[in-house]
Design an enzyme around this catalytic site. Structure first.
Site, short mmCIF file in Angstrom:
data_model
loop_
_atom_site.label_atom_id
_atom_site.label_comp_id
_atom_site.label_asym_id
_atom_site.label_seq_id
_atom_site.Cartn_x
_atom_site.Cartn_y
_atom_site.Cartn_z
N ASP A 97 45.96 45.44 -12.46
CA ASP A 97 46.82 45.03 -11.32
C ASP A 97 48.25 44.16 -12.42
O ASP A 97 49.25 44.17 -11.89
CB ASP A 97 46.18 44.04 -10.51
N TYR A 155 37.77 61.07 -9.61
CA TYR A 155 38.19 62.51 -9.41
C TYR A 155 37.29 63.58 -9.43
O TYR A 155 37.01 64.54 -8.62
CB TYR A 155 39.26 62.83 -10.57
N ASP A 202 53.37 57.19 -12.31
CA ASP A 202 54.00 57.30 -11.24
C ASP A 202 55.19 56.19 -11.23
O ASP A 202 56.34 56.22 -11.26
CB ASP A 202 53.74 57.37 -9.82
N LYS A 232 39.92 47.12 -14.96
CA LYS A 232 39.48 46.10 -14.28
C LYS A 232 38.06 45.63 -14.40
O LYS A 232 37.23 45.57 -13.48
CB LYS A 232 39.64 46.63 -12.70
N ASP A 260 46.90 57.82 -13.11
CA ASP A 260 47.66 58.50 -11.93
C ASP A 260 48.87 57.49 -11.35
O ASP A 260 50.00 57.64 -11.21
CB ASP A 260 46.79 59.06 -11.00
C1 IPM Z 1 49.23 64.20 -10.78
C2 IPM Z 1 48.96 64.57 -9.43
C3 IPM Z 1 47.39 65.11 -9.04
C4 IPM Z 1 46.36 63.91 -9.73
C5 IPM Z 1 47.01 65.82 -7.64
C6 IPM Z 1 48.12 66.47 -7.08
C7 IPM Z 1 45.63 65.94 -7.60
O1 IPM Z 1 48.93 63.27 -8.63
O2 IPM Z 1 49.17 65.24 -11.59
O3 IPM Z 1 49.58 63.10 -11.14
O4 IPM Z 1 46.10 63.01 -8.97
O5 IPM Z 1 46.20 63.93 -10.84
MN MN Z 2 50.11 61.80 -9.63
#
Ligand code: IPM
Ligand code: MN
Ligand code: NAD
Length: 345
Positions: free
Chosen positions: A218, A139, A246, A185, A242
């Site tokens: 993984d 990032y 999710d 990893k 990240d």
């Molecule tokens: C999160 C989002 C952000 C990230 C994006 C929007 C930059 O996906 O907060 O998880 O990747 O950190």
């Molecule tokens: Mn995210």
């Protein structure tokens, strides 16, 4: 008077922030609110996704509450030079605040197991805290470019960057089940080898009471679905965190219920983990739960008001037993769910 900067942002951000701010005001009426711009709307109005006025405000407050930023896949914002895009505004905000540790708790509320896409017996066991490194890796690494027919990014970490976030994970584990899983990893990446060594050294020298395991990313992606109850605290680098968060976020039922806290040495940043949901923005049906629970984290970590945080968490749980937005299989609006939480306070 404590000061909280509110950044509603883009898409569903303003809708969910409205409910979350009402909850904040109900339990902490003394908090002073300062609304500022961030993201695509901020770019449209000022030419920057992280305007100077926003920078000034967040550097002089106690905590920041953020909705979401970003547009749809076909948004003109996505064709801007990268530093001007909405997501860059968010990254610049995180960097300005120095919030290197992103805490993303995943818990299935008792009685709400049926909302999970996983079997109820698996969902019931889930109580994991993902600690995502937030200011390093691909990032922020300056070694990146598109050069003619090829392009590259680099995942760089220094020992001190790994050490400081691992400390947050070990400290958090001390107040939980005392188990940390460090995710990397290392079978392929040098940067993971360094990561693993730093985390292990810290455990051996300062946290002998913590059980530390190392697992590959993984495999963890698979095990978070197969046996999610096996994890207590997970610590991992920015990009892996990240993706895994999710994945883990849908275990309680929807991306819409996951809060987060980003902590460093200054003001904390609190935001739901989902995005601006362009597919439902403007319809008034977004789930405000992740943002409301982020307010609870704000009260606990930045304002030292754990009691009020607990009230909010209990009110959210009670509200969700009856009132659900479409992402949770219900028909309630954002406002109706927000009102149900307020009523339960
Ligand atoms: C999160 C989002 C952000 C990230 C994006 C929007 C930059 O996906 O907060 O998880 O990747 O950190
Ligand atoms: Mn995210
Ligand atoms: P998203 O999280 O916005 O949406 C994914 C899916 O989840 C969509 O179907 C959406 O409707 C649903 N969803 C998300 N939050 C919800 C909520 N609170 N209530 C009900 N449903 C919800 O992910 P995306 O579509 O990949 O990204 C959209 C935009 O958001 C992009 O511009 C992306 O860069 C940005 N984004 C911003 C943040 C942030 O501000 N922190 C985080 C992730 C993505």
């Amino acid at each position: 008077m404590p000061k909280v900067v509110v950044l509603p942002g883009d898409g569903i951000g303003p809708e969910i922030c409205k409910s979350a701010v009402q909850v904040l005001q109900a339990v902490a009426p003394d908090v002073e609110l300062d609304y500022q711009l961030l993201g695509g709307g901020a770019y449209d109005q000022t030419g920057s996704p992280f305007p100077d006025a926003t920078r000034e405000a967040v550097m002089n407050c106690d905590a920041v509450l953020l909705g979401t930023v970003g547009g749809a896949q076909n948004s003109p914002w996505n064709s801007l030079p990268r530093p001007l895009r909405p997501e860059s505004g968010l990254l610049q905000l995180r960097q300005a605040l120095g919030v290197y540790a992103n805490l993303r708790p995943v818990k299935v509320m008792p009685g709400l197991e049926s909302l999970s896409p996983l079997r109820e017996d698996l969902a019931r066991q889930v109580d994991v805290l993902i600690v995502r490194e937030l200011l390093g890796g691909a990032y922020f690494d300056p070694r990146r470019a598109i050069e003619g027919e090829s392009a590259y990014n680099t995942i760089g970490y220094s020992k001190s960057e790994v050490d400081r976030v691992a400390r947050v994970a070990f400290d958090a584990a001390r107040a939980r089940k005392k188990e940390v899983t460090s995710v990397d990893k290392a079978n392929v990446l040098e940067v993971s080898e360094l990561w693993r060594g730093v985390v292990q050294n810290l455990r051996d020298s300062e946290y002998p009471d913590i059980l530390l395991e190392h697992e590959y990313v993984d495999s963890v992606a698979m095990l978070l679905v197969k046996t999610p109850g096996r994890y207590d605290v997970i610590v991992t680098e920015n990009l892996f965190g990240d993706i895994l968060s999710d994945l883990a976020a849908v275990i309680p039922g929807s991306l819409g219920v996951m809060p987060s806290a980003s902590l460093g040495d200054g003001p904390g940043l609190y935001e739901p983990i989902h995005g601006s949901a362009p597919d439902i923005a403007g319809n008034g049906i977004a789930n405000p739960t992740g943002t409301i629970l982020s307010v609870a984290m704000l009260l606990r970590y930045s304002l030292g008001r754990g009691e009020e945080a607990g009230l909010i968490e209990a009110a959210v749980q009670a509200a969700l037993e009856k009132v659900r937005t479409p992402d949770l299989g219900g028909q309630a609006t954002t406002q109706e769910l927000g009102q149900a939480v307020l009523a339960g306070l």
